[in-house]
Design an enzyme around this catalytic site. Structure first.
Site, PDB file in Angstrom:
ATOM      1  N   TYR A 139       0.837  -1.197   0.000  1.00  0.00           N
ATOM      2  CA  TYR A 139       0.000   0.000   0.000  1.00  0.00           C
ATOM      3  C   TYR A 139       0.880   1.258   0.000  1.00  0.00           C
ATOM      4  CZ  TYR A 139      -3.480   3.374   1.640  1.00  0.00           C
ATOM      5  OH  TYR A 139      -4.298   4.469   1.774  1.00  0.00           O
TER       6      TYR A 139
ATOM      7  N   GLU B  86     -12.198   4.661   4.198  1.00  0.00           N
ATOM      8  CA  GLU B  86     -11.754   5.504   5.315  1.00  0.00           C
ATOM      9  C   GLU B  86     -12.829   5.564   6.391  1.00  0.00           C
ATOM     10  OE1 GLU B  86      -8.797   6.580   5.893  1.00  0.00           O
ATOM     11  OE2 GLU B  86      -7.869   6.394   3.922  1.00  0.00           O
TER      12      GLU B  86
ATOM     13  N   TRP C 252      -5.947   0.266  10.128  1.00  0.00           N
ATOM     14  CA  TRP C 252      -5.992   0.289   8.664  1.00  0.00           C
ATOM     15  C   TRP C 252      -5.676  -1.079   8.076  1.00  0.00           C
ATOM     16  CZ3 TRP C 252      -8.452   2.528   5.122  1.00  0.00           C
ATOM     17  CH2 TRP C 252      -8.022   2.527   3.797  1.00  0.00           C
TER      18      TRP C 252
END
Length: 192
Positions: free
Chosen positions: A26, A48, A56
């Site tokens: 990522y 989000e 995350w």
């Protein structure tokens, strides 16, 4: 240099990218890279929002499940989801099963379809101008900014949910509206 790590490939990276292969991919391939398009940005707004209160890495690991469950985050398709879809999504172990966040995602799709100029144009209108100084350490990376506060306020005014200033700033980082790769990171080659 403690805010940077050197991988087994000899490349320096922002330290947060250590610990899981998903983080490294990522970091290297997506985070801080400009992303445009209504569906693509709708996916990021949604992820989000689902991340709120979670790690995350949980979202990254469930992203394929999210994409399958939410029809690739195609705005028109998600906007047409109804009560049966909410129940289907609540039963889907491949995503984060939170009724408020699921219902907000469907609602946000409907709102995004009505935005004059589209979601991408609205979000990018809050991107700060280029030329800012690249952060030297994690301490130089804010959790919010004037732009993210303004973006969150504008999104809420239009009716979007789960879009506070911190979430808006994370979205800005994720989509390249701001590039917070630290000085010395191998990805930090793009001008700011």
């Amino acid at each position: 240099m403690s805010d940077l790590i050197v991988g087994d490939d000899g490349l320096a990276r922002c330290a947060w990218s250590a610990g899981a292969p998903e983080y490294r991919a990522y970091h290297d391939e997506e985070w801080g890279t400009p992303l445009r398009g209504d569906d693509a940005l709708f996916e990021r707004v949604s992820l989000e929002a689902f991340q709120s209160g979670l790690s995350w890495i949980t979202i990254l690991r469930k992203r394929p499940g999210f994409r399958a469950a939410f029809a690739g985050f195609h705005l028109e398709t998600v906007a047409a989801f109804g009560p049966a879809d909410v129940e289907r999504l609540l039963a889907d172990a491949g995503i984060v099963r939170n009724r408020s966040k699921i219902e907000a995602t469907l609602h946000n799709a409907r709102v995004a379809l009505e935005l004059p100029g589209g979601l991408s144009a609205l979000l990018w209108s809050y991107a700060p101008p280029p030329g800012r100084r690249r952060p030297a350490s994690r301490a130089d990376v804010p959790a919010t900014s004037e732009a993210s506060v303004a973006m969150a306020k504008a999104l809420k005014k239009r009716g979007l949910r789960f879009v506070g200033p911190t979430t808006a700033y994370a979205l800005m980082q994720a989509t390249g509206m701001v590039d917070d790769h630290l000085a010395g990171c191998h990805v930090a080659v793009r001008p700011l």
